[in-house]
Design a protein around this motif. Sequence first.
Motif, PDB file in Angstrom:
ATOM      1  N   CYS A 204       0.835  -1.210   0.000  1.00 52.59           N
ATOM      2  CA  CYS A 204       0.000   0.000   0.000  1.00 52.59           C
ATOM      3  C   CYS A 204       0.865   1.254   0.000  1.00 52.59           C
ATOM      4  O   CYS A 204       1.922   1.290   0.633  1.00 52.59           O
ATOM      5  N   CYS A 205       0.351   2.287  -0.650  1.00 52.64           N
ATOM      6  CA  CYS A 205       1.047   3.567  -0.637  1.00 52.64           C
ATOM      7  C   CYS A 205       1.069   4.124   0.779  1.00 52.64           C
ATOM      8  O   CYS A 205       0.330   3.698   1.659  1.00 52.64           O
ATOM      9  N   LEU A 206       1.934   5.106   0.967  1.00 55.94           N
ATOM     10  CA  LEU A 206       2.073   5.761   2.254  1.00 55.94           C
ATOM     11  C   LEU A 206       0.867   6.642   2.530  1.00 55.94           C
ATOM     12  O   LEU A 206       0.100   6.970   1.635  1.00 55.94           O
ATOM     13  N   TYR A 279       1.367   5.783 -11.345  1.00 58.60           N
ATOM     14  CA  TYR A 279       0.703   5.933 -10.049  1.00 58.60           C
ATOM     15  C   TYR A 279       0.692   4.621  -9.267  1.00 58.60           C
ATOM     16  O   TYR A 279       0.009   3.669  -9.629  1.00 58.60           O
ATOM     17  N   ASP A 280       1.479   4.578  -8.198  1.00 64.05           N
ATOM     18  CA  ASP A 280       1.587   3.335  -7.420  1.00 64.05           C
ATOM     19  C   ASP A 280       0.829   3.462  -6.100  1.00 64.05           C
ATOM     20  O   ASP A 280       1.418   3.465  -5.027  1.00 64.05           O
ATOM     21  N   ALA A 281      -0.486   3.512  -6.215  1.00 62.90           N
ATOM     22  CA  ALA A 281      -1.318   3.494  -5.016  1.00 62.90           C
ATOM     23  C   ALA A 281      -1.133   2.163  -4.296  1.00 62.90           C
ATOM     24  O   ALA A 281      -1.142   2.082  -3.070  1.00 62.90           O
ATOM     25  N   PHE A 282      -0.966   1.112  -5.087  1.00 59.53           N
ATOM     26  CA  PHE A 282      -0.702  -0.242  -4.598  1.00 59.53           C
ATOM     27  C   PHE A 282       0.279  -0.883  -5.567  1.00 59.53           C
ATOM     28  O   PHE A 282       0.392  -0.444  -6.702  1.00 59.53           O
ATOM     29  N   THR A 283       0.971  -1.942  -5.127  1.00 59.55           N
ATOM     30  CA  THR A 283       2.014  -2.527  -5.970  1.00 59.55           C
ATOM     31  C   THR A 283       1.476  -3.063  -7.298  1.00 59.55           C
ATOM     32  O   THR A 283       2.224  -3.138  -8.266  1.00 59.55           O
ATOM     33  N   ILE A 284       0.199  -3.423  -7.356  1.00 53.04           N
ATOM     34  CA  ILE A 284      -0.352  -3.957  -8.610  1.00 53.04           C
ATOM     35  C   ILE A 284      -0.455  -2.870  -9.679  1.00 53.04           C
ATOM     36  O   ILE A 284      -0.395  -3.163 -10.873  1.00 53.04           O
ATOM     37  N   GLY A 324       4.476   6.646  -4.679  1.00 53.60           N
ATOM     38  CA  GLY A 324       3.521   6.726  -3.576  1.00 53.60           C
ATOM     39  C   GLY A 324       3.842   5.694  -2.513  1.00 53.60           C
ATOM     40  O   GLY A 324       3.472   5.825  -1.355  1.00 53.60           O
ATOM     41  N   LEU A 325       4.561   4.635  -2.908  1.00 50.09           N
ATOM     42  CA  LEU A 325       4.894   3.561  -1.973  1.00 50.09           C
ATOM     43  C   LEU A 325       5.954   3.974  -0.966  1.00 50.09           C
ATOM     44  O   LEU A 325       5.930   3.537   0.183  1.00 50.09           O
ATOM     45  N   SER A 326       6.923   4.802  -1.387  1.00 50.13           N
ATOM     46  CA  SER A 326       8.030   5.131  -0.478  1.00 50.13           C
ATOM     47  C   SER A 326       8.370   6.618  -0.381  1.00 50.13           C
ATOM     48  O   SER A 326       9.104   6.994   0.519  1.00 50.13           O
ATOM     49  N   CYS A 327       7.858   7.454  -1.304  1.00 51.67           N
ATOM     50  CA  CYS A 327       8.225   8.872  -1.240  1.00 51.67           C
ATOM     51  C   CYS A 327       7.168   9.712  -0.529  1.00 51.67           C
ATOM     52  O   CYS A 327       7.405  10.255   0.545  1.00 51.67           O
TER      53      CYS A 327
END
Lengths: 380, 126
Positions: A204-206, A279-284, A324-327
């Motif tokens: 999940c994103c941050l 857009y990486d709201a989630f890894t998928i 979005g996952l790490s920044c």
Amino acid sequence: MTAFPRSKTAIVGAATHGMGRADGFEASDIAAIACIKALTEAGLTLADVDGLFFCHGTDTLGGLSFAQYLGIHPKVFDNNRTGGSVFQSYVEMAAWLLDAGMIDVALISYGSVQASKTGKLVNTLEPMPYEAPYKPIIPISSYALAAARHMYQFGTTKDQLGAVALAARQWAQLNPDAYKRKPLNMQDYKASRIIASPLAVLDCCLVTDGAAAIVMTRADRAKDLVKKPIYVLGAASETSHREIAWMEDMTVTAAVKSGKRAYEAAGVGPNDIDVLQLYDAFTITPILFLEDLGFCAKGEGGAFVENGRIAPGGTLPVNTNGGGLSCVHPGMYGLFEIVEIIRQLRGECGARQIAGAEIGLAHGNGGVLSSQATVILSGS
Amino acid sequence: MSDKDKMGPDAQFKAFLSEGKFMIQHGKESGKAAFFPRTVEPGIGGELVWVEASGRGTVYSTTTIFKKPPMHNYNVAVIELEEGVRMMSRVENIDPTEVKIGMAVTARIITQKGEPVVIFVPGDVT
């Protein structure tokens, strides 16, 4: 239909503020600072702005409040709410409006302090009566259903989802502005608690604070301003559903269509893109968008991200800010993607800079894979 | 004119469920099924009529929501009905992690917090 005004508009200012945490501040406070930073680096002032595009995370009339906060009376004003992709759509609309002469300077901004205020993603949505009785956890269970379907149809694996999370963290380690910079390995990833199978906490994103702003004007004016103009080659949007049960094919997003139209407008294809933000709201989601935007065939996104291909040193740099996952992910993330592409094309990215990056793509996603918008930018 | 004609589509759907009937809509002209309930046919705008659903469906996708004890894990699924439309629901009478995509399921109407709700059970048991 008239052709998109390719390269006729440019982004001349870009800034972020309050990345990660902005304790004690309101959303408008940090967004306003980002706006002034972006205008200042362009050599423009609030008095030049006649088009304001702002999305407030929680207040449906928050855009009006923000114009009031800035003390401006824009001719064109938009407070659209298509989710995290809205900023890509704002760039698209601003390009048309600037080219038509309706406005001269567009200011696009966003800010949120949801992390310091509530510590979680703020939910302002009306429950859907045909979803609510089943207690889905929106948005994660919706993306979990899409991920499960992708795994079923194409054999995508948990390790491949993990490769997306690891790549994002490796990029974040090169970005001093990123929120999560501690090393992450596959073992840590796999130990992460499942929330909605197959998605775990680290899928999940941050949830962070953060604000961003960009300034757009016509290309002829952009040449005379301070910063190297970043030209808008193409932009397009498409929306396909609201709730996940009504997504026609859970493995194919409307990015197929927004991407196709953006490429056509820009006169480029996937092979011409030097750096991209998906857009990486989630890894998928980066896996889906790599497929839908033509970087690999449908179903091959999982294999594509293996072996560090999208990580630092890989052949295709994806989400170079850490994503979005790490920044950063203050509820809506699309504008931060655009800012990162601008910085890459200006050559301002330090340790994470992609050498010689000339053309970049920022793809936004909103809702639960519901609204898709693609922007293609060029440094020349 | 029955009482239901004075109701909006959401209330009609619920009233049917309270009578033990799982009804979905079909386009009067197109014959195509539509779900969720609406006043006009999606993509067409035509009139919709209510038809009883077969109750037969297939799991299109599934997720298990993991909760910390003492709360129980539960299933959330998207079911494709035989009529060709999808709906969110859950599959009961089975461990949530054992619900698989492609599994045949059958609709049941249950009462949840005083409201009728459509859930599914494994197998074709219509």
